[in-house]
Write a protein that holds these residues in place. Structure first.
Motif, mmCIF file in Angstrom:
data_model
loop_
_atom_site.group_PDB
_atom_site.id
_atom_site.type_symbol
_atom_site.label_atom_id
_atom_site.label_comp_id
_atom_site.label_asym_id
_atom_site.label_seq_id
_atom_site.Cartn_x
_atom_site.Cartn_y
_atom_site.Cartn_z
ATOM 1 N N THR A 115 8.236 49.457 31.436
ATOM 2 C CA THR A 115 8.693 50.180 32.628
ATOM 3 C C THR A 115 8.657 49.271 33.845
ATOM 4 O O THR A 115 9.581 49.279 34.678
ATOM 5 N N ASP A 116 7.627 48.463 33.970
ATOM 6 C CA ASP A 116 7.507 47.529 35.084
ATOM 7 C C ASP A 116 8.624 46.500 35.043
ATOM 8 O O ASP A 116 9.208 46.170 36.079
ATOM 9 N N ARG A 117 8.973 45.980 33.854
ATOM 10 C CA ARG A 117 10.074 45.016 33.721
ATOM 11 C C ARG A 117 11.394 45.645 34.120
ATOM 12 O O ARG A 117 12.211 45.014 34.790
ATOM 13 N N GLU A 118 11.615 46.905 33.724
ATOM 14 C CA GLU A 118 12.866 47.585 34.097
ATOM 15 C C GLU A 118 12.983 47.721 35.597
ATOM 16 O O GLU A 118 14.049 47.512 36.175
ATOM 17 N N ARG A 119 11.925 48.059 36.263
ATOM 18 C CA ARG A 119 11.959 48.222 37.721
ATOM 19 C C ARG A 119 12.244 46.887 38.405
ATOM 20 O O ARG A 119 12.966 46.832 39.385
ATOM 21 N N ARG A 120 11.677 45.828 37.885
ATOM 22 C CA ARG A 120 11.926 44.513 38.486
ATOM 23 C C ARG A 120 13.373 44.090 38.295
ATOM 24 O O ARG A 120 13.968 43.505 39.183
ATOM 25 N N GLN A 121 13.924 44.399 37.116
ATOM 26 C CA GLN A 121 15.303 44.028 36.854
ATOM 27 C C GLN A 121 16.258 44.846 37.708
ATOM 28 O O GLN A 121 17.283 44.360 38.156
ATOM 29 N N ASN A 122 15.940 46.118 37.960
ATOM 30 C CA ASN A 122 16.805 46.977 38.754
ATOM 31 C C ASN A 122 16.592 46.783 40.248
ATOM 32 O O ASN A 122 17.354 47.301 41.048
ATOM 33 N N GLY A 123 15.563 46.072 40.627
ATOM 34 C CA GLY A 123 15.320 45.810 42.041
ATOM 35 C C GLY A 123 14.619 46.936 42.764
ATOM 36 O O GLY A 123 14.503 46.916 43.984
ATOM 37 N N SER A 124 14.149 47.922 42.054
ATOM 38 C CA SER A 124 13.445 49.010 42.722
ATOM 39 C C SER A 124 11.980 48.638 42.853
ATOM 40 O O SER A 124 11.412 47.944 42.029
ATOM 41 N N THR A 125 11.397 49.100 43.939
ATOM 42 C CA THR A 125 9.987 48.822 44.163
ATOM 43 C C THR A 125 9.220 50.129 44.092
ATOM 44 O O THR A 125 9.758 51.206 44.331
#
Length: 134
Positions: A115-125
């Motif tokens: 989940t953390d990797r997905e957020r980083r890839q999508n640019g969401s913080t």
């Protein structure tokens, strides 16, 4: 004892009278079927409901008093409720518990990392990350 029995019978009769008052407008046809209740029907129904409730409560109270008197005379035996013992929890050591929970902890860790990797890839913080920037 006789007074209690007579009281129980009279209370039961009062309950039946209350039930009759509740049903009478419909049974005798004074309340048209499917129509809204008129004031006479409402009055009879709720008066009957009150009389039936008081009659049932009285009958229950007299029945309890009769039972108590019969128990006091020794004609009725009062049985104690036996609680079944709750099964004891199986004794597990902390090592066994750690071995049981290890796969769950590992699966949760992998899910959080994904989940953390997905957020980083999508640019969401996350909210925590935005508070750290202040």
């Amino acid at each position: 004892m006789i007074r209690k029995f007579v009281g129980a019978v009279l209370a039961a009769l009062a309950a039946m009278a209350g039930f009759w008052l509740m049903v009478a407008p419909f049974a005798l046809g004074t309340q048209p079927e499917g129509a809204t209740w008129n004031s006479a029907t409402t009055t009879e129904f709720f008066t009957g409901l009150g009389v039936a409730a008081v009659g049932l409560a009285g009958a229950a109270a007299f029945a309890a008093a009769i039972h108590a008197e019969l128990a006091a005379r020794g004609l009725v035996t009062v049985r104690e409720r036996q609680r079944e013992p709750e099964p004891a929890a199986p004794q597990t050591s902390s090592a066994e518990l750690a071995a049981l929970l290890a796969p769950l902890v590992e699966a949760l860790r992998e899910d959080l990392d994904a989940t953390d990797r997905e957020r980083r890839q999508n640019g969401s913080t996350t909210l925590v990350a935005s508070e750290d920037k202040r």
